[in-house]
Design a protein around this motif. Structure first.
Motif, mmCIF file in Angstrom:
data_model
loop_
_atom_site.group_PDB
_atom_site.id
_atom_site.type_symbol
_atom_site.label_atom_id
_atom_site.label_comp_id
_atom_site.label_asym_id
_atom_site.label_seq_id
_atom_site.Cartn_x
_atom_site.Cartn_y
_atom_site.Cartn_z
ATOM 1 N N VAL A 1 -20.488 18.762 36.540
ATOM 2 C CA VAL A 1 -20.065 20.149 36.379
ATOM 3 C C VAL A 1 -21.315 21.013 36.306
ATOM 4 O O VAL A 1 -22.173 20.810 35.446
ATOM 5 C CB VAL A 1 -19.228 20.340 35.090
ATOM 6 N N ALA A 2 -21.434 21.967 37.230
ATOM 7 C CA ALA A 2 -22.526 22.942 37.193
ATOM 8 C C ALA A 2 -22.054 24.144 36.384
ATOM 9 O O ALA A 2 -20.895 24.554 36.483
ATOM 10 C CB ALA A 2 -22.914 23.367 38.602
ATOM 11 N N LEU A 3 -22.931 24.700 35.568
ATOM 12 C CA LEU A 3 -22.543 25.809 34.694
ATOM 13 C C LEU A 3 -22.884 27.148 35.337
ATOM 14 O O LEU A 3 -23.768 27.876 34.882
ATOM 15 C CB LEU A 3 -23.217 25.649 33.332
ATOM 16 N N LEU B 1 -26.398 29.367 35.738
ATOM 17 C CA LEU B 1 -27.415 28.712 34.916
ATOM 18 C C LEU B 1 -27.894 27.438 35.607
ATOM 19 O O LEU B 1 -27.104 26.737 36.238
ATOM 20 C CB LEU B 1 -26.840 28.354 33.545
ATOM 21 N N PRO B 2 -29.164 27.100 35.470
ATOM 22 C CA PRO B 2 -29.660 25.854 36.068
ATOM 23 C C PRO B 2 -29.386 24.642 35.173
ATOM 24 O O PRO B 2 -30.267 23.847 34.877
ATOM 25 C CB PRO B 2 -31.161 26.122 36.209
ATOM 26 N N VAL B 3 -28.123 24.529 34.718
ATOM 27 C CA VAL B 3 -27.727 23.462 33.803
ATOM 28 C C VAL B 3 -26.477 22.794 34.363
ATOM 29 O O VAL B 3 -25.590 23.459 34.879
ATOM 30 C CB VAL B 3 -27.433 24.027 32.387
ATOM 31 N N SER B 4 -26.425 21.484 34.243
ATOM 32 C CA SER B 4 -25.237 20.750 34.653
ATOM 33 C C SER B 4 -24.923 19.680 33.617
ATOM 34 O O SER B 4 -25.784 19.257 32.855
ATOM 35 C CB SER B 4 -25.435 20.110 36.028
ATOM 36 N N VAL B 5 -23.657 19.265 33.598
ATOM 37 C CA VAL B 5 -23.191 18.221 32.703
ATOM 38 C C VAL B 5 -22.575 17.132 33.571
ATOM 39 O O VAL B 5 -21.832 17.423 34.513
ATOM 40 C CB VAL B 5 -22.153 18.764 31.696
ATOM 41 N N ARG B 6 -22.896 15.887 33.255
ATOM 42 C CA ARG B 6 -22.373 14.778 34.042
ATOM 43 C C ARG B 6 -21.803 13.725 33.104
ATOM 44 O O ARG B 6 -22.417 13.387 32.092
ATOM 45 C CB ARG B 6 -23.489 14.175 34.888
ATOM 46 N N ALA C 1 -21.678 7.214 30.002
ATOM 47 C CA ALA C 1 -22.753 8.127 29.607
ATOM 48 C C ALA C 1 -22.333 9.574 29.812
ATOM 49 O O ALA C 1 -21.551 9.895 30.703
ATOM 50 C CB ALA C 1 -24.021 7.845 30.413
ATOM 51 N N LEU C 2 -22.873 10.427 28.966
ATOM 52 C CA LEU C 2 -22.751 11.875 29.080
ATOM 53 C C LEU C 2 -24.177 12.408 29.178
ATOM 54 O O LEU C 2 -24.998 12.128 28.307
ATOM 55 C CB LEU C 2 -22.040 12.461 27.863
ATOM 56 N N ALA C 3 -24.468 13.125 30.252
ATOM 57 C CA ALA C 3 -25.844 13.620 30.469
ATOM 58 C C ALA C 3 -25.825 15.116 30.687
ATOM 59 O O ALA C 3 -24.897 15.662 31.288
ATOM 60 C CB ALA C 3 -26.458 12.924 31.689
#
Length: 100
Positions: free
Chosen positions: A59-61, A64-69, A92-94
């Protein structure tokens, strides 16, 4: 490191990956598979073969240059002429920072 000493595993793998966008660039699913094509392991038993698979969602936010995987990974290794098998699993959650 185990009580019997340190194990060193070096594996050469051939990977393939597929990515499917689910909601534009904000949400994507992926599936990756691999097979071990060569190895050097300092165990008594030689590695016969190994393979694995990993799947997850990224998931890209927005801007913002942040993502969750979140991912699930499993790997199966056969050693010593089939006398021993090892299966490794991981969930895993990254959180990633940076543009893709």
């Amino acid at each position: 490191v185990q009580t019997g000493g340190t194990q060193r595993w070096l594996m050469w793998e051939l990977h393939g990956q597929g990515i499917a966008p689910l909601a534009g660039p904000l949400l994507e699913a992926y599936l990756e598979g691999w097979v071990v094509v060569g190895s050097s392991i300092d165990l008594v038993e030689p590695l016969d073969h190994g393979l694995g698979v990993e799947g997850g969602l990224r998931v890209a936010l927005g801007r913002l240059p942040v993502s969750v995987r979140v991912r699930y990974r499993t790997e199966r290794l056969a050693l010593g002429g089939g006398s021993r098998e090892e299966t490794h699993e991981q969930v895993a959650l990254a959180i990633g920072v940076g543009r893709r």
